[in-house]
Design a protein around this motif. Sequence first.
Motif, PDB file in Angstrom:
ATOM      1  N   TRP A  64       0.236   4.030  -3.051  1.00 27.38           N
ATOM      2  CA  TRP A  64      -0.412   5.153  -2.887  1.00 27.38           C
ATOM      3  C   TRP A  64       0.809   6.318  -2.985  1.00 27.38           C
ATOM      4  CZ3 TRP A  64      -5.176   5.309  -3.755  1.00 27.38           C
ATOM      5  CH2 TRP A  64      -6.111   4.141  -3.412  1.00 27.38           C
TER       6      TRP A  64
ATOM      7  N   SER B 101     -12.543   9.129   5.037  1.00 31.29           N
ATOM      8  CA  SER B 101     -11.586   8.185   4.512  1.00 31.29           C
ATOM      9  C   SER B 101     -11.866   6.929   4.820  1.00 31.29           C
ATOM     10  CB  SER B 101     -10.255   8.467   5.829  1.00 31.29           C
ATOM     11  OG  SER B 101      -9.818   9.756   5.546  1.00 31.29           O
TER      12      SER B 101
ATOM     13  N   LEU C 201       2.314   8.996   4.660  1.00 30.18           N
ATOM     14  CA  LEU C 201       2.813   7.717   4.317  1.00 30.18           C
ATOM     15  C   LEU C 201       4.228   7.404   4.847  1.00 30.18           C
ATOM     16  CD1 LEU C 201       1.665   7.834   0.534  1.00 30.18           C
ATOM     17  CD2 LEU C 201       0.706   6.502   2.372  1.00 30.18           C
TER      18      LEU C 201
ATOM     19  N   ILE D 279      -4.986  -1.680   0.603  1.00 30.18           N
ATOM     20  CA  ILE D 279      -5.301  -0.956   2.044  1.00 30.18           C
ATOM     21  C   ILE D 279      -4.791  -2.190   3.128  1.00 30.18           C
ATOM     22  CG2 ILE D 279      -6.893   0.808   1.474  1.00 30.18           C
ATOM     23  CD1 ILE D 279      -9.065  -0.987   2.477  1.00 30.18           C
TER      24      ILE D 279
ATOM     25  N   MET E 210      -5.783   2.137   8.322  1.00 27.99           N
ATOM     26  CA  MET E 210      -4.955   2.146   7.331  1.00 27.99           C
ATOM     27  C   MET E 210      -5.615   3.200   6.275  1.00 27.99           C
ATOM     28  SD  MET E 210      -2.347   1.150   5.309  1.00 27.99           S
ATOM     29  CE  MET E 210      -1.545  -0.750   5.718  1.00 27.99           C
TER      30      MET E 210
ATOM     31  N   PRO F  69       0.786  -1.347   0.118  1.00 26.87           N
ATOM     32  CA  PRO F  69       0.099   0.039  -0.078  1.00 26.87           C
ATOM     33  C   PRO F  69       0.877   1.257  -0.025  1.00 26.87           C
ATOM     34  CG  PRO F  69      -0.730  -1.663   1.688  1.00 26.87           C
ATOM     35  CD  PRO F  69       0.646  -2.223   0.887  1.00 26.87           C
ATOM     36  N   TYR F  70       1.651   1.236   0.721  1.00 30.81           N
ATOM     37  CA  TYR F  70       2.847   2.624   0.784  1.00 30.81           C
ATOM     38  C   TYR F  70       3.452   2.871  -0.849  1.00 30.81           C
ATOM     39  CZ  TYR F  70       7.313   5.017   1.092  1.00 30.81           C
ATOM     40  OH  TYR F  70       8.291   5.771   0.720  1.00 30.81           O
TER      41      TYR F  70
ATOM     42  N   ASN G 177       2.058  13.000  -0.081  1.00 22.69           N
ATOM     43  CA  ASN G 177       1.188  12.519   0.971  1.00 22.69           C
ATOM     44  C   ASN G 177       2.129  12.279   2.160  1.00 22.69           C
ATOM     45  OD1 ASN G 177      -0.740  11.339   2.790  1.00 22.69           O
ATOM     46  ND2 ASN G 177      -1.765  10.273   0.971  1.00 22.69           N
TER      47      ASN G 177
ATOM     48  N   ILE H  73      -3.990   6.785   5.234  1.00 24.77           N
ATOM     49  CA  ILE H  73      -3.745   6.977   3.569  1.00 24.77           C
ATOM     50  C   ILE H  73      -4.349   8.354   3.304  1.00 24.77           C
ATOM     51  CG2 ILE H  73      -3.904   6.252   1.278  1.00 24.77           C
ATOM     52  CD1 ILE H  73      -3.540   3.318   2.422  1.00 24.77           C
TER      53      ILE H  73
END
Length: 301
Positions: A28, A277, A78, A292, A230, A24-25, A75, A234
Amino acid sequence: MFKIKERESFFDFIKKKFLRIMLPYFFWAFLFLVPYYIFGHDVADQLQPKSSFNILGQIGEIFYGNGTNNSLQQNAPLWFLPALFTTEVLFYFIIHIIKNRKMEIVIFAATLLIGFFCTFFARKIYLPWGLNSALTIGCFFYFGYLLKKWQIIEQLKTTRHSIYAIVICLLLCGIVICFNVPTNVSWRGYNYLNYFLTITSGFTSALAIILVSKLINKNKPIENVGRNTMGILIFHKIVIVIAQTKLGVFSKLLLNSNILLELCLAIIVSIITIIVSIIIGALIRKVFPILIGERKQRIGL
């Protein structure tokens, strides 16, 4: 919660954690480069006039996984994911391989000292994948692990009123300590200023929150927030930035107002941000839950 299966190999552990945290890191972090590259200059000019954005530099920063030096501008929250991944890998070695409580404590005390060294005596040492943060906030991770393993909260032999008193005392300690720590403390930027007071404040505040959650017991809205951390991590920054820059009078009030109005607006924006979110996270969960950090779809939000 941190868990290691009894016979789980290091490869299996790394694979599981990489899919749940680092996939996910990376997804995104790269995806948010696109809207930030297109619209980010306008946003940066409003929030931080001297900000600059270099897309090639940002791509390199994503792979390096460090939250400092204006990295992850697209972002910023993160940064926590590589730090969490690194912390859990360290825990695998310490908890699963060493299996000696005294040595565990010695090692975690040593990591705090190393974190202190990197912060105050070698400020230009920025280690990859949030290792600086893992060395310092890992103590909180270990603290929570011991609380759960020893079932300290469950075995608390006090009345409800006594717990209230403990919570109030802990919160007061945390508040008093916070007022004695200079401003601009940042876990992301490795600015702890008074290292001892910052760590102590974190411990007292965390324990107070744990006790409050014990008093609340079961609460579906709060539990729902806990199950969607999570998605909140994000997406929350995007909602906040829109509120700060794109909502006219509301944005001006957020940036220029008295402290009471700012507090009220902050609460409103926080509630809206969490709800939005969670909704976005729920929609993604239905289609690509792996994005996610989940393997299968949960029922409901």
